[in-house]
Enzyme design. Structure first.
Site, PDB file in Angstrom:
ATOM      1  N   SER A 142       0.942  -1.003   0.020  1.00 49.99           N
ATOM      2  CA  SER A 142      -0.054  -0.011   0.034  1.00 49.99           C
ATOM      3  C   SER A 142       0.965   1.240  -0.012  1.00 49.99           C
ATOM      4  CB  SER A 142      -0.718  -0.029   1.285  1.00 49.99           C
ATOM      5  OG  SER A 142      -1.472   1.278   1.470  1.00 49.99           O
ATOM      6  N   TYR A 155      -1.986  -1.502  10.508  1.00 47.91           N
ATOM      7  CA  TYR A 155      -2.166  -1.555   9.103  1.00 47.91           C
ATOM      8  C   TYR A 155      -0.727  -1.264   8.385  1.00 47.91           C
ATOM      9  CZ  TYR A 155      -4.116  -1.579   4.204  1.00 47.91           C
ATOM     10  OH  TYR A 155      -4.421  -1.640   2.914  1.00 47.91           O
TER      11      TYR A 155
END
Length: 256
Positions: A142, A155
Site C-alpha cells: 500500500s 495496518y
C-alpha cells in the site's frame, strides 16, 4: 511477464482489489485462475463471472489465519493444476483507531492475515516455483507501506513489513528465475475502505485502475508498482520534505 496462457493464484479474490485483479487477468488472456478467499459464496459469484469470459476457474475457500489449511490447499492445488506461474497476494484487512485505543484481537487479525498468512502461502508457492525454475510473486502492499498514517498504525506496520519482505525475497529468489513485485495502491474504493474514515483531500481510486496498473507493471517487469498520482506525490514529499508531510498527515487525519 506475458500472462497469456498462464495459470495464476489470487488471494483475497472475492472482493475489492483481488476481485478486480482476477477479472483483469481473465480479460488479458490468462488461461486458468485459482481464486482464494474465505467467503465461499462471494468467491463462487466471482468464479461464475470469470467462467462466462471463457477462462478456467478453480475456487479455494481458505482461511489464511490457519496455516494447516493453507498447507493442504496449496499442496492439492499444485498437485492438480501445476504449473502455477503467478501468485498475487491480495488478501488483507484494515482496522482504524488511534493506537492507544486499539483492540488486541484486531491487531492480531491484521498481522495474521496481512503478513503471516501472506508469508505462509508465499513460502509454499515459492518452494514449488523454485523447483520449476519459473514464477512471479506479487505482494500487495500500500502507499501506507511507504508513508505511515495516523489511526492506521498496525495496518501501516504490516504494509511496511510486506514491502521489506518483498525486497528481501526479490534478491533471494532471483537465482531461481522468480520475480517478486510489490504493488502499492493508494486508498481504493473497496468494501474495506468504505468502513474507514477518510483522510482529508484523499480521493479514492477504483480497484479496476489498480488492476490495470498491475498488468502494465507485469509486462514491464517492474519491481515496485506505485499506483496513482497521490502515491507519487506522497513518496516524493516523504523524501524531500518529511517534516512537512508529517504535519500534513496529522492535520488531515480523521478523528476516530
Amino acid at each position: 511477464m506475458n500472462i497469456k496462457g498462464k495459470t495464476a493464484l489470487v488471494t483475497g479474490a472475492s472482493r475489492g482489489i483481488g476481485k478486480a485483479i482476477a477479472l483483469e487477468l481473465a480479460q488479458q488472456g490468462i488461461k486458468h485462475l485459482l481464486l482464494v478467499a474465505r467467503d465461499r459464496q462471494r468467491l463462487a459469484e466471482v468464479a461464475a463471472e470469470i467462467t462466462n469470459m471463457g477462462v478456467k476457474v478453480t475456487t479455494l475457500s481458505v482461511d489464511l489465519t490457519k496455516s494447516s489449511s493453507i498447507n493442504i490447499a496449496i499442496a492439492q492445488a499444485w498437485r492438480t493444476h501445476r504449473p502455477i506461474h503467478l501468485l498475487v497476494n491480495c488478501a488483507g484487512v484494515a482496522h482504524q483507531a488511534p493506537f492507544l485505543q486499539t483492540q488486541l484481537p484486531k491487531v492480531e487479525e491484521e498481522i495474521s492475515i496481512n503478513l503471516l498468512g501472506m508469508m505462509t502461502i508465499t513460502r509454499l508457492m515459492a518452494k514449488r516455483m523454485a523447483n520449476q525454475k519459473e514464477g512471479t510473486i506479487v505482494n500487495v502492499s500500500s502507499l501506507m507501506g511507504k508513508v505511515a498514517a495516523p489511526t492506521m498504525s498496525t495496518y501501516s506496520a504490516t504494509k511496511f513489513a510486506i514491502l521489506g519482505f518483498t525486497q528481501a525475497l526479490r534478491s533471494e529468489l532471483a537465482g531461481h528465475n522468480i520475480k517478486v513485485i510489490a504493488l502499492l495502491p493508494t486508498l481504493t474504493d473497496t468494501d474495506m475502505a468504505r468502513n474507514l474514515r477518510l483522510f482529508r483531500w484523499v480521493m479514492p481510486m477504483t480497484p479496476e485502475k489498480v488492476a490495470r496498473a498491475l498488468i502494465s507493471g507485469l509486462y514491464k517487469n517492474s519491481g515496485e508498482i506505485l499506483v496513482g498520482w497521490q502515491s507519487y506525490l506522497a513518496v516524493w514529499c516523504q523524501r524531500i520534505f518529511p517534516q512537512l508531510l508529517e504535519k500534513i498527515l496529522l492535520f488531515s487525519a480523521p478523528t476516530v
